[in-house]
Design a protein around this motif. Structure first.
Motif, PDB file in Angstrom:
ATOM      1  N   ALA A 172       0.830  -1.207   0.000  1.00  0.00           N
ATOM      2  CA  ALA A 172       0.000   0.000   0.000  1.00  0.00           C
ATOM      3  C   ALA A 172       0.863   1.256   0.000  1.00  0.00           C
ATOM      4  CB  ALA A 172      -0.934  -0.004   1.206  1.00  0.00           C
ATOM      5  N   LEU A 173       1.906   1.264   0.823  1.00  0.00           N
ATOM      6  CA  LEU A 173       2.802   2.421   0.881  1.00  0.00           C
ATOM      7  C   LEU A 173       3.519   2.630  -0.452  1.00  0.00           C
ATOM      8  CD1 LEU A 173       4.319   1.887   4.448  1.00  0.00           C
ATOM      9  CD2 LEU A 173       2.582   3.563   3.761  1.00  0.00           C
ATOM     10  N   LEU A 174       3.917   1.527  -1.083  1.00  0.00           N
ATOM     11  CA  LEU A 174       4.548   1.610  -2.401  1.00  0.00           C
ATOM     12  C   LEU A 174       3.582   2.213  -3.415  1.00  0.00           C
ATOM     13  CD1 LEU A 174       6.792   0.873  -4.490  1.00  0.00           C
ATOM     14  CD2 LEU A 174       5.677  -1.367  -4.696  1.00  0.00           C
ATOM     15  N   ALA A 175       2.347   1.729  -3.420  1.00  0.00           N
ATOM     16  CA  ALA A 175       1.360   2.218  -4.374  1.00  0.00           C
ATOM     17  C   ALA A 175       1.064   3.704  -4.167  1.00  0.00           C
ATOM     18  CB  ALA A 175       0.074   1.402  -4.253  1.00  0.00           C
ATOM     19  N   LEU A 176       0.930   4.126  -2.925  1.00  0.00           N
ATOM     20  CA  LEU A 176       0.676   5.531  -2.628  1.00  0.00           C
ATOM     21  C   LEU A 176       1.831   6.407  -3.110  1.00  0.00           C
ATOM     22  CD1 LEU A 176      -0.853   5.251   0.946  1.00  0.00           C
ATOM     23  CD2 LEU A 176      -2.019   6.091  -1.103  1.00  0.00           C
ATOM     24  N   GLU A 177       3.052   5.917  -2.926  1.00  0.00           N
ATOM     25  CA  GLU A 177       4.227   6.669  -3.359  1.00  0.00           C
ATOM     26  C   GLU A 177       4.270   6.779  -4.879  1.00  0.00           C
ATOM     27  OE1 GLU A 177       7.349   9.029  -2.359  1.00  0.00           O
ATOM     28  OE2 GLU A 177       6.376   7.786  -0.837  1.00  0.00           O
ATOM     29  N   GLU A 178       4.019   5.663  -5.556  1.00  0.00           N
ATOM     30  CA  GLU A 178       4.029   5.684  -7.021  1.00  0.00           C
ATOM     31  C   GLU A 178       2.956   6.619  -7.553  1.00  0.00           C
ATOM     32  OE1 GLU A 178       5.727   1.186  -8.068  1.00  0.00           O
ATOM     33  OE2 GLU A 178       3.558   1.573  -8.107  1.00  0.00           O
ATOM     34  N   LEU A 179       1.763   6.551  -6.994  1.00  0.00           N
ATOM     35  CA  LEU A 179       0.676   7.419  -7.427  1.00  0.00           C
ATOM     36  C   LEU A 179       0.994   8.890  -7.176  1.00  0.00           C
ATOM     37  CD1 LEU A 179      -2.635   5.584  -6.442  1.00  0.00           C
ATOM     38  CD2 LEU A 179      -2.168   6.706  -8.632  1.00  0.00           C
ATOM     39  N   ALA A 180       1.563   9.187  -6.013  1.00  0.00           N
ATOM     40  CA  ALA A 180       1.905  10.574  -5.687  1.00  0.00           C
ATOM     41  C   ALA A 180       2.957  11.112  -6.650  1.00  0.00           C
ATOM     42  CB  ALA A 180       2.394  10.666  -4.248  1.00  0.00           C
ATOM     43  N   ASP A 181       3.941  10.288  -6.990  1.00  0.00           N
ATOM     44  CA  ASP A 181       4.976  10.718  -7.932  1.00  0.00           C
ATOM     45  C   ASP A 181       4.366  10.996  -9.303  1.00  0.00           C
ATOM     46  OD1 ASP A 181       6.920  10.490  -5.994  1.00  0.00           O
ATOM     47  OD2 ASP A 181       7.645   8.523  -6.669  1.00  0.00           O
ATOM     48  N   ARG A 182       3.478  10.129  -9.737  1.00  0.00           N
ATOM     49  CA  ARG A 182       2.820  10.343 -11.028  1.00  0.00           C
ATOM     50  C   ARG A 182       1.961  11.611 -10.992  1.00  0.00           C
ATOM     51  NH1 ARG A 182       0.626   5.035 -14.205  1.00  0.00           N
ATOM     52  NH2 ARG A 182       2.451   3.690 -13.991  1.00  0.00           N
ATOM     53  N   GLY A 183       1.244  11.787  -9.887  1.00  0.00           N
ATOM     54  CA  GLY A 183       0.386  12.956  -9.771  1.00  0.00           C
ATOM     55  C   GLY A 183       1.178  14.245  -9.805  1.00  0.00           C
ATOM     56  N   ALA A 234       4.089  14.803 -11.146  1.00  0.00           N
ATOM     57  CA  ALA A 234       4.612  15.024 -12.492  1.00  0.00           C
ATOM     58  C   ALA A 234       3.517  15.519 -13.431  1.00  0.00           C
ATOM     59  CB  ALA A 234       5.231  13.740 -13.032  1.00  0.00           C
ATOM     60  N   ALA A 235       2.319  14.963 -13.298  1.00  0.00           N
ATOM     61  CA  ALA A 235       1.212  15.334 -14.185  1.00  0.00           C
ATOM     62  C   ALA A 235       0.714  16.749 -13.911  1.00  0.00           C
ATOM     63  CB  ALA A 235       0.066  14.341 -14.031  1.00  0.00           C
ATOM     64  N   LEU A 236       0.790  17.199 -12.657  1.00  0.00           N
ATOM     65  CA  LEU A 236       0.250  18.503 -12.288  1.00  0.00           C
ATOM     66  C   LEU A 236       1.214  19.653 -12.543  1.00  0.00           C
ATOM     67  CD1 LEU A 236      -1.588  17.713  -8.929  1.00  0.00           C
ATOM     68  CD2 LEU A 236      -2.601  18.158 -11.168  1.00  0.00           C
ATOM     69  N   ALA A 237       2.471  19.361 -12.770  1.00  0.00           N
ATOM     70  CA  ALA A 237       3.468  20.422 -12.945  1.00  0.00           C
ATOM     71  C   ALA A 237       3.057  21.381 -14.062  1.00  0.00           C
ATOM     72  CB  ALA A 237       4.831  19.803 -13.256  1.00  0.00           C
ATOM     73  N   LEU A 270      -4.939  15.025 -12.839  1.00  0.00           N
ATOM     74  CA  LEU A 270      -4.916  14.176 -11.657  1.00  0.00           C
ATOM     75  C   LEU A 270      -5.903  13.019 -11.788  1.00  0.00           C
ATOM     76  CD1 LEU A 270      -3.620  13.771  -8.894  1.00  0.00           C
ATOM     77  CD2 LEU A 270      -5.472  15.129  -7.899  1.00  0.00           C
ATOM     78  N   ALA A 271      -7.080  13.307 -12.315  1.00  0.00           N
ATOM     79  CA  ALA A 271      -8.075  12.251 -12.515  1.00  0.00           C
ATOM     80  C   ALA A 271      -7.523  11.158 -13.421  1.00  0.00           C
ATOM     81  CB  ALA A 271      -9.348  12.843 -13.117  1.00  0.00           C
ATOM     82  N   ASN A 272      -6.840  11.556 -14.483  1.00  0.00           N
ATOM     83  CA  ASN A 272      -6.292  10.579 -15.418  1.00  0.00           C
ATOM     84  C   ASN A 272      -5.158   9.767 -14.808  1.00  0.00           C
ATOM     85  OD1 ASN A 272      -7.999  11.053 -17.634  1.00  0.00           O
ATOM     86  ND2 ASN A 272      -6.794  12.840 -18.254  1.00  0.00           N
ATOM     87  N   VAL A 273      -4.425  10.364 -13.883  1.00  0.00           N
ATOM     88  CA  VAL A 273      -3.368   9.624 -13.184  1.00  0.00           C
ATOM     89  C   VAL A 273      -3.970   8.436 -12.445  1.00  0.00           C
ATOM     90  CG1 VAL A 273      -1.819   9.708 -11.192  1.00  0.00           C
ATOM     91  CG2 VAL A 273      -1.654  11.444 -12.964  1.00  0.00           C
ATOM     92  N   TYR A 274      -5.042   8.678 -11.686  1.00  0.00           N
ATOM     93  CA  TYR A 274      -5.661   7.595 -10.921  1.00  0.00           C
ATOM     94  C   TYR A 274      -6.262   6.541 -11.854  1.00  0.00           C
ATOM     95  CZ  TYR A 274      -5.131  10.363  -6.685  1.00  0.00           C
ATOM     96  OH  TYR A 274      -4.599  11.064  -5.635  1.00  0.00           O
ATOM     97  N   ARG A 275      -6.942   6.987 -12.884  1.00  0.00           N
ATOM     98  CA  ARG A 275      -7.582   6.039 -13.797  1.00  0.00           C
ATOM     99  C   ARG A 275      -6.546   5.203 -14.537  1.00  0.00           C
ATOM    100  NH1 ARG A 275     -10.674   7.351 -19.289  1.00  0.00           N
ATOM    101  NH2 ARG A 275     -12.111   5.586 -19.438  1.00  0.00           N
ATOM    102  N   ASP A 276      -5.508   5.847 -15.050  1.00  0.00           N
ATOM    103  CA  ASP A 276      -4.472   5.121 -15.791  1.00  0.00           C
ATOM    104  C   ASP A 276      -3.720   4.145 -14.886  1.00  0.00           C
ATOM    105  OD1 ASP A 276      -5.201   6.549 -18.021  1.00  0.00           O
ATOM    106  OD2 ASP A 276      -3.519   7.945 -17.934  1.00  0.00           O
ATOM    107  N   TYR A 277      -3.431   4.578 -13.664  1.00  0.00           N
ATOM    108  CA  TYR A 277      -2.719   3.703 -12.730  1.00  0.00           C
ATOM    109  C   TYR A 277      -3.560   2.476 -12.407  1.00  0.00           C
ATOM    110  CZ  TYR A 277       0.206   2.406  -8.711  1.00  0.00           C
ATOM    111  OH  TYR A 277       1.043   1.750  -7.833  1.00  0.00           O
TER     112      TYR A 277
END
Length: 221
Positions: A58-69, A71-74, A85-92
């Motif tokens: 779970a901690l790994l997944a949260l970290e990966e998602l946060a990193d993707r988010g 990068a996407a929001l920059a 951000l919505a697409n980050v969650y859906r794609d992941y």
């Protein structure tokens, strides 16, 4: 599988891959031991039990998602940031269904506080500040977005939209349009409407600047 070089990080990553293959609920230390062709007892120097393994995934997944988010929001704001951000969650979720399920795993308060869950909350609230939402409406909106992201993704992955037109991508885009319109035209609360009609409300019982705490957990939503 070669046993040399077995580490906690390697086991957690293998557990995450296993979750994507067979489902997060099916991940156990016993199954992981079979994958590595080792005795279960040999893994207990790296993970305490299946609960500990799932927590680490779970901690790994949260970290990966946060990193993707992040990068996407920059460089994005408003509707562009919301959609990103919505697409980050859906794609992941599509790429890593087991990991995505792990990101919803309930953590104890101390573990949650130290996790990347706080980064998710910060990203969501940064988007909402672009819509000029303040408390408590910001927290209401955080919960709305979380309900939409997770609800739509879960229904879509479960095949809930697969037997009717239009295409789910078209619906996704239209719903993001609707969310953007709602956030730009957020309804006034009953208290605010009443205050406008009757004059300034009395001072709150709590000190100025203190807002009610949000729900604890993996993320705010």
């Amino acid at each position: 599988m070669v046993r040399v070089g077995l580490t906690t990080e390697r086991l957690v990553l293998a557990g995450a891959e296993l979750a994507d293959e067979v489902g997060f609920d099916q991940v156990t230390v016993s199954e992981l031991a079979r994958r590595f062709d080792v005795k279960v007892a040999s893994l207990y120097s790296h993970v305490k039990n299946s609960q500990d393994l799932k927590t680490r995934i779970a901690l790994l997944a949260l970290e990966e998602l946060a990193d993707r988010g992040a990068a996407a929001l920059a460089g994005r704001a408003g509707k562009d940031a919301l959609a990103a951000l919505a697409n980050v969650y859906r794609d992941y979720a599509r790429e890593h269904p087991g990991r995505y399920a792990a990101a919803q795993f309930r953590l104890d308060p101390a573990t949650a506080a130290a996790s990347a869950g706080g980064r998710h909350a910060q990203m969501t609230r940064a988007i909402l500040r672009g819509y000029a939402l303040t408390e408590p409406d910001q927290t209401h909106a955080v919960r709305l977005l979380g309900s939409f992201f997770h609800g739509y993704v879960s229904l879509e992955m479960g095949g809930g939209f697969s037997h009717s037109a239009p295409d789910t991508q078209e619906t996704w885009v239209r719903m993001l349009d609707a969310l953007d319109a709602l956030l730009r035209n957020w309804p006034a609360s009953a208290a605010a409407t009443s205050a406008t009609a009757t004059g300034p409300a009395s001072a709150p019982d709590r000190p100025a600047g203190i807002v009610p705490p949000v729900d604890s957990g993996t993320r705010e939503f």
